[in-house]
Write an enzyme that holds these catalytic residues in place. Structure first.
Site, PDB file in Angstrom:
ATOM      1  N   GLU A 109      15.566  -4.977 -11.637  1.00  7.70           N
ATOM      2  CA  GLU A 109      17.008  -4.791 -11.469  1.00  7.70           C
ATOM      3  C   GLU A 109      17.275  -4.268 -10.058  1.00  7.70           C
ATOM      4  OE1 GLU A 109      18.819  -1.676 -13.869  1.00  7.70           O
ATOM      5  OE2 GLU A 109      20.498  -3.002 -14.321  1.00  7.70           O
ATOM      6  N   LYS A 137      28.036  13.943 -21.499  1.00  8.17           N
ATOM      7  CA  LYS A 137      27.466  14.415 -20.223  1.00  8.17           C
ATOM      8  C   LYS A 137      27.867  13.395 -19.152  1.00  8.17           C
ATOM      9  CE  LYS A 137      24.135  15.035 -17.038  1.00  8.17           C
ATOM     10  NZ  LYS A 137      24.662  13.960 -16.153  1.00  8.17           N
TER      11      LYS A 137
HETATM   12  P1  NAD Z   1      20.221   6.974 -14.929  1.00  9.16           P
HETATM   13  O1  NAD Z   1      19.307   6.663 -16.046  1.00  9.16           O
HETATM   14  O2  NAD Z   1      19.644   7.512 -13.681  1.00  9.16           O
HETATM   15  O3  NAD Z   1      21.315   8.036 -15.370  1.00  9.16           O
HETATM   16  C1  NAD Z   1      22.212   7.789 -16.438  1.00  9.16           C
HETATM   17  C2  NAD Z   1      22.674   9.120 -16.986  1.00  9.16           C
HETATM   18  O4  NAD Z   1      21.548   9.787 -17.538  1.00  9.16           O
HETATM   19  C3  NAD Z   1      23.280  10.077 -15.945  1.00  9.16           C
HETATM   20  O5  NAD Z   1      24.340  10.789 -16.540  1.00  9.16           O
HETATM   21  C4  NAD Z   1      22.114  11.035 -15.684  1.00  9.16           C
HETATM   22  O6  NAD Z   1      22.559  12.308 -15.261  1.00  9.16           O
HETATM   23  C5  NAD Z   1      21.490  11.111 -17.051  1.00  9.16           C
HETATM   24  N1  NAD Z   1      20.075  11.510 -17.081  1.00  9.16           N
HETATM   25  C6  NAD Z   1      19.124  11.308 -16.134  1.00  9.16           C
HETATM   26  N2  NAD Z   1      17.937  11.823 -16.543  1.00  9.16           N
HETATM   27  C7  NAD Z   1      18.153  12.357 -17.777  1.00  9.16           C
HETATM   28  C8  NAD Z   1      17.319  13.009 -18.732  1.00  9.16           C
HETATM   29  N3  NAD Z   1      16.020  13.229 -18.494  1.00  9.16           N
HETATM   30  N4  NAD Z   1      17.863  13.399 -19.886  1.00  9.16           N
HETATM   31  C9  NAD Z   1      19.159  13.161 -20.160  1.00  9.16           C
HETATM   32  N5  NAD Z   1      20.009  12.561 -19.294  1.00  9.16           N
HETATM   33  C10 NAD Z   1      19.504  12.151 -18.115  1.00  9.16           C
HETATM   34  O7  NAD Z   1      21.053   5.660 -14.670  1.00  9.16           O
HETATM   35  P2  NAD Z   1      22.166   5.422 -13.556  1.00  9.16           P
HETATM   36  O8  NAD Z   1      21.463   5.229 -12.259  1.00  9.16           O
HETATM   37  O9  NAD Z   1      23.235   6.441 -13.651  1.00  9.16           O
HETATM   38  O10 NAD Z   1      22.820   4.054 -14.047  1.00  9.16           O
HETATM   39  C11 NAD Z   1      22.341   2.832 -13.663  1.00  9.16           C
HETATM   40  C12 NAD Z   1      21.571   2.184 -14.794  1.00  9.16           C
HETATM   41  O11 NAD Z   1      22.394   2.153 -15.954  1.00  9.16           O
HETATM   42  C13 NAD Z   1      21.218   0.748 -14.504  1.00  9.16           C
HETATM   43  O12 NAD Z   1      19.905   0.486 -14.939  1.00  9.16           O
HETATM   44  C14 NAD Z   1      22.226  -0.035 -15.353  1.00  9.16           C
HETATM   45  O13 NAD Z   1      21.795  -1.323 -15.700  1.00  9.16           O
HETATM   46  C15 NAD Z   1      22.382   0.852 -16.540  1.00  9.16           C
HETATM   47  N6  NAD Z   1      23.667   0.601 -17.222  1.00  9.16           N
HETATM   48  C16 NAD Z   1      23.642  -0.005 -18.448  1.00  9.16           C
HETATM   49  C17 NAD Z   1      24.853  -0.311 -19.078  1.00  9.16           C
HETATM   50  C18 NAD Z   1      24.878  -1.005 -20.426  1.00  9.16           C
HETATM   51  O14 NAD Z   1      25.916  -0.993 -21.075  1.00  9.16           O
HETATM   52  N7  NAD Z   1      23.792  -1.619 -20.861  1.00  9.16           N
HETATM   53  C19 NAD Z   1      26.061   0.026 -18.472  1.00  9.16           C
HETATM   54  C20 NAD Z   1      26.032   0.651 -17.240  1.00  9.16           C
HETATM   55  C21 NAD Z   1      24.822   0.943 -16.620  1.00  9.16           C
END
Ligand code: NAD
Length: 483
Positions: free
Chosen positions: A385, A179
């Protein structure tokens, strides 16, 4: 390729080897200009079901699981080679949709190709073991794929994070449904065009685009998936883990961070400044493993604040397409969140040394590189964060205090130490509650080195040989032999 060509395209889902039309689309904007550049499909619940049915049929066919592993390795090398032919297109699109510097967007595609090459080399080395039980038994283990592995990808490095989990999952023989993130879904389409061109079994690799709360939620709660690999925020990760626990679906969780670098009194300050430049300001600070707290010995505190702030002030902020040091943040919403946190940090008593505001003279979502000094470890700016170009500098007086401050958040993704003394460098890692520790260079390591978090930063490891463990289940076979 020009902007118009990107704009004319409505980008689709990829299911069972075909590009699927969609009834709904999301507008994708260029954060450097605030203008819409393309539209991306929204996969419906029916599309989610279609992808799961196609994936299940692929699992049942054994096309990936039961083939000779070297066949998977060859497939992955073809994918890598197709990605390499698309690096410039992918980088351009990635730069447009995220605003990041073109070089950084190019590096992401190169990294994506490297993931496929690296894990191609592992596909035929996923070995079990024989366990000695004595004369009457033969006992051995098989490391099997989960089946349907669902990967949810965030927006900050979409193509490379997608490849980071997709490549080891395929090497281990899983069928994958990805996704994409709603804010930066376009460069991932280039990745999937490469996968399509390389030739993979029907239904083996599927891409669903759309919102997290609808498409993503329908996918992770589907009753016929076998594993979830989530990279994103703690809040979403926790909600997915709760849903997954209902059906005992195993998860890999790569979540957020609030990582600290400890600067000891003997540190080489050139290394510190270089590390802040990349660790805090790379990708406008939108990096899970960003260096967001610098914990500095009081004897060099003022000098560090001065040097780091001078470097931040010298950074050129602008559209990644024209080669600036730092691009915009991903959206207006994100910019507002970052500014809000900076305003609250000032009100709480942190000293704003430089930055702290959006750049009003630009049309997109640009934030000034920001440095706060005199930060108390308990302030929001030192605990939450930011996901933006903001550094908090905290003072320490003795080593115990430094480790205590570094560990005192709910996160545990990465940590760092800056020192010229080998004994300090070697004694520090066991005292830091983090999945990886950098010494004298933030982001040291590569696709070969395991990566993942402790505490609320998640569990499971990506990258390196260890990632394969996340994509297999061990089955033990015990055979009673006739005496
Ligand atoms: P997010 O949690 O808002 O979204 C991440 C993904 O999850 C997106 O594709 C979104 O569409 C999907 N999503 C959102 N709600 C969902 C649900 N209820 N069910 C299933 N999927 C859902 O995060 P973001 O804003 O896209 O990314 C930023 C965050 O990601 C930051 O906290 C960052 O630290 C973290 N991150 C972690 C790593 C790692 O390797 N540890 C790498 C990159 C980013």
């Amino acid at each position: 390729m020009n902007l118009l060509e990107v704009r004319d395209k409505s980008w689709m889902n990829f299911v069972n080897g075909e590009w699927l039309h969609s009834a709904d689309f999301i507008a994708v904007e260029n954060p450097a200009t605030g203008q819409v550049i393309a539209s991306i499909a929204v996969a419906s619940e029916d599309d989610v079901s279609r992808a799961v049915v196609a994936a299940r049929a692929c699992v049942a066919s054994g096309a990936l699981t039961r083939c000779r592993p070297s066949i998977r390795a060859e497939m992955m090398m073809r994918i890598a080679s197709e990605i390499r032919t698309r690096i410039e297109d992918g980088a351009y699109i990635g730069c447009l949709e995220s605003g990041k510097p073109l070089n950084a967007a190019r590096a992401e595609f190169e990294e994506a190709a490297r993931y496929f090459e690296y894990y191609a080399g592992m596909a035929d080395k996923i070995e079990g073991s024989a366990i000695p039980l004595g004369g009457a038994y033969l006992d051995y283990t098989i490391r099997e794929p989960h089946g349907i592995s669902v990967h949810i990808v965030p927006w900050n490095f979409a193509p490379s994070i997608c490849a980071r989990s997709l490549a080891p999952a395929l090497a281990a023989g899983n069928v994958v449904i990805v996704k994409s993130p709603e804010l930066t879904p376009l460069a991932m389409i280039i990745l999937f065009e490469a996968i399509e061109q390389a030739g993979v079994p029907e239904g083996a690799v599927n891409l669903l685009c759309g919102y997290g709360k609808t498409t993503g939620a329908a996918l992770v709660s589907h009753p016929d998936i076998d594993q979830i690999v989530f990279t994103g925020s703690v809040q979403t990760g926790v909600s997915i883990m709760k849903a997954a626990s209902e059906r005992s679906v195993p998860c890999v969780m790569e979540l957020g961070g609030k990582s600290a670098g400890i600067v000891f009194a003997d540190a080489n300050l050139d290394q510190v400044v270089e590390s802040v430049k990349s660790g805090t300001f790379y990708n406008a600070g939108q990096v899970c493993s960003a260096l967001s707290r610098l914990v500095v010995h009081d004897s060099i505190y003022d000098m560090v604040v001065e040097r780091v702030s001078a470097m931040a002030e010298a950074l050129e902020v602008g559209d990644g397409l024209v080669g600036a040091d730092m691009g915009p943040v991903v959206s207006e919403l994100q910019l507002g969140k970052i500014e809000g946190m900076c305003d609250r940090a000032k009100s709480a008593g942190a000293r704003l040394v430089t930055g702290g505001k959006r750049l009003h003279d630009k049309s997109g979502w640009f934030m000034q590189p920001t440095v706060f000094a005199n930060v108390d470890p308990n302030m929001e700016i030192a605990q939450a964060e930011v996901f933006g170009p903001v550094l908090s500098i905290i003072k320490f007086h003795n080593d115990d205090e430094a480790f205590e401050i570094a560990n005192a958040t709910r996160f545990g993704l990465v940590a760092g130490v800056f020192t010229q003394r080998l004994d300090i460098a070697l004694k520090a890692p066991p005292r830091l509650n983090a999945g990886q520790v950098f010494v004298n260079e933030w982001f040291a390591g590569g696709i070969e080195t395991p990566f993942g978090g402790n505490k609320m930063s998640g569990h499971g490891r990506e990258k390196g040989q260890e990632a394969i463990d996340s994509y297999v289940r061990t089955k033990n076979v015990a055979i009673s032999l006739p005496l």
